[in-house]
Design an enzyme around this catalytic site. Sequence first.
Site, PDB file in Angstrom:
ATOM      1  CD  GLU A 337      25.118  53.728  89.203  1.00 28.84           C
ATOM      2  OE1 GLU A 337      25.421  53.521  88.007  1.00 28.84           O
ATOM      3  OE2 GLU A 337      25.419  52.945  90.116  1.00 28.84           O
TER       4      GLU A 337
HETATM    5  C1  TNX Z   1      28.776  52.811  88.243  1.00 26.29           C
HETATM    6  S1  TNX Z   1      30.589  54.741  89.504  1.00 26.29           S
HETATM    7  C2  TNX Z   1      28.694  52.780  89.614  1.00 26.29           C
HETATM    8  C3  TNX Z   1      29.001  51.541  90.349  1.00 26.29           C
HETATM    9  C4  TNX Z   1      29.342  50.421  89.416  1.00 26.29           C
HETATM   10  C5  TNX Z   1      30.193  50.946  88.306  1.00 26.29           C
HETATM   11  C6  TNX Z   1      30.708  49.903  87.375  1.00 26.29           C
HETATM   12  C7  TNX Z   1      29.445  54.837  90.444  1.00 26.29           C
HETATM   13  C8  TNX Z   1      29.471  55.974  91.325  1.00 26.29           C
HETATM   14  N1  TNX Z   1      28.491  53.897  90.380  1.00 26.29           N
HETATM   15  O1  TNX Z   1      27.946  51.195  91.184  1.00 26.29           O
HETATM   16  O2  TNX Z   1      29.995  49.438  90.121  1.00 26.29           O
HETATM   17  O3  TNX Z   1      29.469  51.882  87.567  1.00 26.29           O
HETATM   18  O4  TNX Z   1      31.647  50.419  86.481  1.00 26.29           O
END
Ligand code: TNX
Length: 522
Positions: A337
């Site tokens: 992300e």
């Molecule tokens: C996505 S999973 C994210 C996290 C969040 C999560 C909540 C991932 C690699 N990144 O930063 O905490 O969703 O479900």
Amino acid sequence: MGTKHLRFILILNGLLLVLTFATANPSFAADLTKAALIPKPVSVKSGAGNFEFNGGLDIRVNEVNPGMISLAKYLDDFLTPATGSNNVILEPGVQKSEKYIQLETDDAISQLGKEGYELTISPGTIRLSAHTPEGVFRGLQTIRQLLPASFEGKKPIKGPWKIPCGTILDYPEYTYRGAMLDVARHFFGPDDVKRFIDLIAAYKMNVLHLHLADDQGWRIEIKSWPSLTKIGGTTQVGGGKGGFYTQEVYKEIVQYAADRFITIIPEIDMPGHTNAALASVPELNPDNQPTKLYTGTKVGFSTLQTNKEFTYKFLNDVIRELSELTPGPYIHVGGDESHVTKNEDYIPFIERVQEIVLANGKQMIGWDETTLSALKPSTVAQYWSKAENASRGVAKGVKIIMSPAAKAYLDMKYNPKTKLGLHWAGYVEVDTGYKWDPATLVPGITKENILGIECPLWSETVTNIKQIESLVFPRLPGYAEIGWTEATNRKWEEYRVRLGCHAERFKAMDVNYYPSAKVPWK
Ligand code: TNX
């Protein structure tokens, strides 16, 4: 004749003995093949009679070395509070006692692999053999589950107790079977982490991935950059006081895990999810001005400066110190992300970080987005969101850890009524969490490409261990079984009955589990 007895007069918190007896436990399976074991073993055969005992036992090791002695002590620590009696740890060949448990490592059974074990239960003896001490430890978890659930309560209970005779031959399907705890969004202290370790160890998991840094907090002391914890460690989601592990405390956690044959994988998420670092180290920012601490739950707004040399010097310090704290082979660098990092910056950034990890003697793990970059064969990609990312990783020759959010995220709500958790990937009821096969989930990704499975618990919505438990249980035993037990040996209809039998174990362990209506709880 030298005195060969290795008598450990075990510190018996003595008092216990005299006190109240809990009621005897009803969960005895008359036939070994009916025992509600999770994960389900490769093979179980029943024999005639029971191993019955009523008090202390002799625990014999086939070799006297610190590894075997500590396994014997682990078993002794487990048995003593319930039986109220001392066990005696003996070297081989001494004192023929009537009833004993023999723990042994045996070079001849290398075909069971590092974690496999063989358990032979006869009326007079329980023999637990494995190629390695790790295999013995996994087998001890099976012995735990063959004993009445009330043994887990650490209070004296009334005997006699019996285990049905027979043999179990067992080894895991995948070498990596993990859970993740996000200690960045909310901080959880060492006692909570140790409890988490004990709970995952009971189901034969062997990895704990700790998400140690994110926008909301930096949780591990880095001696060359003390401001990371001095500033970045002081808050969490919702504005609470946060916290961090000193290196001393962190080492204790690593040792506690190692004693249970669990590898800790530390994660520092980058280049996104880095606001806590950006707030703590001004030079990480384009204008050398620190950002403000952040206590919300948005993702994808922060980034390290991929074109600034300072960034890499800083990261080398962090990864070096982290590597020194990590006996395991992996450092997880996140990579998910990074919405405000352009691909043209992100791709070379991850490649350079990979070099830093390798130069510090470790292998890199990254979330599935990192497969955009050129990856070394030793690198591992963790699939959570985009199948195409995972497939690209396979095409580049890296192994995959399977953590598909819609199946394996412990922070997903069970259903719309669940109070805690999120539901961006859907609701994950206990059956949804169980009914999938890592080796067929993504077309083109097969067992050979898969290192194993991991169920992550993100902690935006959970603030204490009881809340953690309500999301982790009863789903975690299912993920442990997916990692351990061959897909052809797993059926939801049969699993749910076994899981139902674990209610009394959860209760005895004081686990705050969600009593899903999908499971016939006993
Ligand atoms: C996505 S999973 C994210 C996290 C969040 C999560 C909540 C991932 C690699 N990144 O930063 O905490 O969703 O479900």
